[in-house]
Design an enzyme around this catalytic site. Structure first.
Site, mmCIF file in Angstrom:
data_model
loop_
_atom_site.group_PDB
_atom_site.id
_atom_site.type_symbol
_atom_site.label_atom_id
_atom_site.label_comp_id
_atom_site.label_asym_id
_atom_site.label_seq_id
_atom_site.Cartn_x
_atom_site.Cartn_y
_atom_site.Cartn_z
ATOM 1 C CB CYS A 66 49.331 66.833 -52.443
ATOM 2 S SG CYS A 66 49.713 68.212 -53.571
ATOM 3 C CE LYS A 92 50.363 62.707 -53.171
ATOM 4 N NZ LYS A 92 51.331 63.709 -53.670
ATOM 5 C CD GLU A 152 52.688 66.369 -51.234
ATOM 6 O OE1 GLU A 152 52.438 67.426 -51.857
ATOM 7 O OE2 GLU A 152 52.574 65.243 -51.737
#
Ligand code: AKG
Length: 263
Positions: A146, A111, A40
């Site tokens: 994440c 995300k 990421e």
């Protein structure tokens, strides 16, 4: 199927552009793998909040260009990790890019769960809205990033969309490494899916990174785990094991949907 997770170090003594070209060289060295994964926000660092805006780039900006070429030079599927993506009509997103072996963009995932509560990414970036899966010849990837790892309902939704292998780039901090390992195994076991979780090494913005990228199989076994420093973690696995595990131990068929709180 062979996957290589590039756990690159993100330290402040290296410029974004130099890291970008170093990452591309590392991708090229993985020719022979089927799938290569970067972490990421590895250009800036996931905790370098001030750089999100300064280094934000359009979807087809410098990282896209360098990574599309690296994917085609190596002839691999490339999950190029995520970039701070500047939407011309909106905010900056934390966006993952997946390239085919011919260097075409196969998918982009913004995300969904932003980290930071009332600061950092949670206030500086926009939230993605869409689930993304990518069909490879050997398996269907489900994309997450994440902090998404803490939200099991996202992974269940990806299973419903056909995912058998989750790919999760991260910039996970060392101080919560125990959660990283535990949650990667939990997402694998509960969804009977592979988890390929690629973190960063190094220290940026005063936050030591956990490293310890990990590959877990659908039975929850850890197939490979990196150490704390920069390394390429390569693993061979049989993607058909996801369907076989779901067939042999069919817990997903026992789901009870639509549960409501008591009145
Ligand atoms: O959930 C965590 O502990 C770490 C999440 C994170 O660092 C991120 O999403 O960038």
């Amino acid at each position: 199927m062979r996957a290589s997770l590039i756990q690159i170090a993100v330290n402040e003594d290296e410029s974004v552009d130099s890291r970008r070209h170093r990452a591309a060289a590392l991708v090229r060295r993985q020719a022979g793998s089927d799938l290569v994964v970067l972490p990421e926000l590895w250009t800036t660092g996931a905790f370098a909040y001030e750089d999100f805006t300064r280094e934000a780039e359009p979807l087809d900006g410098p990282t896209y260009e360098v990574m599309a070429k690296a994917a085609s030079d190596a002839g691999v599927w490339l999950h190029a990790g995520s970039i701070p993506e500047r939407d011309p009509d909106g905010p900056v997103y934390n966006t993952s890019l997946v390239f085919s072996p011919s260097g075409e963009l196969a998918a982009a995932y913004r995300k969904i769960h932003r980290f930071g509560f009332d600061k950092g990414e949670a206030v500086l970036m926009g939230a993605g809205q869409a689930l993304v899966t990518v069909r490879l010849p050997e398996t269907t990837l489900g994309l997450a990033t994440c902090y998404d790892l803490r939200f099991p309902e996202l992974f269940r939704a990806l299973v419903d969309a056909g995912a058998e292998t989750f790919v999760l780039p991260a910039g996970w901090p060392e101080r919560r490494r125990a959660h990283w390992t535990l949650l990667a195994q939990a997402r694998a076991v509960e969804n009977q899916a592979f988890v390929l979780a690629c973190g960063t090494a190094g220290t940026h913005a005063g936050v030591p990174q956990a490293g310890h990228s990990i590959v877990v199989d659908p039975w929850g076994e850890v197939l490979a785990e990196a150490g704390p420093d920069e390394e390429v973690l390569t693993v061979d696995f049989d993607p058909a094991k996801a369907a076989a595990t779901r067939e042999q131990f069919p817990v997903l068929k026992d789901r009870v949907l639509g549960l409501r709180p008591p009145r």
